[in-house]
Design an enzyme around this catalytic site. Structure first.
Site, PDB file in Angstrom:
ATOM      1  N   GLY A 142      -0.384   3.930  -5.327  1.00  0.00           N
ATOM      2  CA  GLY A 142      -0.278   2.591  -5.459  1.00  0.00           C
ATOM      3  C   GLY A 142       0.789   2.550  -6.950  1.00  0.00           C
ATOM      4  O   GLY A 142       0.992   1.583  -7.494  1.00  0.00           O
ATOM      5  N   VAL A 192       0.860  -1.080  -0.107  1.00  0.00           N
ATOM      6  CA  VAL A 192       0.028   0.105   0.068  1.00  0.00           C
ATOM      7  C   VAL A 192       0.892   1.275  -0.051  1.00  0.00           C
ATOM      8  O   VAL A 192       1.799   1.285   0.864  1.00  0.00           O
ATOM      9  CB  VAL A 192      -1.013  -0.165   1.189  1.00  0.00           C
ATOM     10  CG1 VAL A 192      -1.805   1.241   1.089  1.00  0.00           C
ATOM     11  CG2 VAL A 192      -1.832  -1.399   1.032  1.00  0.00           C
ATOM     12  N   CYS A 193       0.441   2.019  -0.823  1.00  0.00           N
ATOM     13  CA  CYS A 193       1.340   3.403  -0.946  1.00  0.00           C
ATOM     14  C   CYS A 193       0.037   4.580  -1.437  1.00  0.00           C
ATOM     15  O   CYS A 193      -1.141   4.339  -1.409  1.00  0.00           O
ATOM     16  CB  CYS A 193       2.286   3.483  -1.766  1.00  0.00           C
ATOM     17  SG  CYS A 193       1.860   3.530  -3.646  1.00  0.00           S
ATOM     18  N   SER A 194       0.793   5.732  -1.294  1.00  0.00           N
ATOM     19  CA  SER A 194      -0.499   6.854  -1.380  1.00  0.00           C
ATOM     20  C   SER A 194      -1.023   6.729  -2.764  1.00  0.00           C
ATOM     21  O   SER A 194      -2.293   6.931  -2.727  1.00  0.00           O
ATOM     22  CB  SER A 194       0.130   8.015  -1.244  1.00  0.00           C
ATOM     23  OG  SER A 194       1.321   8.419  -2.156  1.00  0.00           O
ATOM     24  N   LEU A 216      -3.847   3.540  -0.641  1.00  0.00           N
ATOM     25  CA  LEU A 216      -4.321   3.448   0.672  1.00  0.00           C
ATOM     26  C   LEU A 216      -6.074   3.393   0.410  1.00  0.00           C
ATOM     27  O   LEU A 216      -6.641   2.677   1.130  1.00  0.00           O
ATOM     28  CB  LEU A 216      -4.118   4.564   1.467  1.00  0.00           C
ATOM     29  CG  LEU A 216      -4.263   4.393   3.072  1.00  0.00           C
ATOM     30  CD1 LEU A 216      -4.024   3.115   3.707  1.00  0.00           C
ATOM     31  CD2 LEU A 216      -3.858   5.687   3.779  1.00  0.00           C
TER      32      LEU A 216
END
Length: 100
Positions: A11, A7-9, A39
């Site tokens: 993707g 998960v990142c800000s 996220l």
């Protein structure tokens, strides 16, 4: 098949890391489904994965993700150095250790 969610800000940056992790898994003959999501999209997948790894840029969201996961799956933050170097092998090993 085990499922790993990164998960990142947005993707996007984790998508490169997913590719490196998949290459390592194939080399080692392991059957993993590895996916990267923003996220905002991750909550809908929590019940379908075995581990969630957060990109360092969203590490502050760990308590929120843990709350949503409700102890059903382990949640951790990817090491900043491993993330920066796109070290798929080390990140995969970390995910495996959390699934044990």
């Amino acid at each position: 098949m085990k499922k790993i969610l990164l998960v990142c800000s947005a993707g996007m940056s984790t998508s490169m890391l997913v590719k490196k992790m998949q290459e390592t898994a194939v080399k080692e003959g392991k059957d993993y489904e590895i996916e990267a999501l923003a996220l905002s999209e991750a909550e809908s997948k929590i019940d379908d994965v075995n581990v969630i790894l957060l990109g360092p840029q969203v590490r502050f969201q760990k308590p929120q993700v843990e709350k949503v996961a409700g102890g059903r799956v382990p949640v951790d933050v990817i090491d900043m150095q491993q993330y920066g170097m796109m070290d798929g092998e080390s990140v995969l090993k970390h995910a495996e250790s959390l699934m044990e």
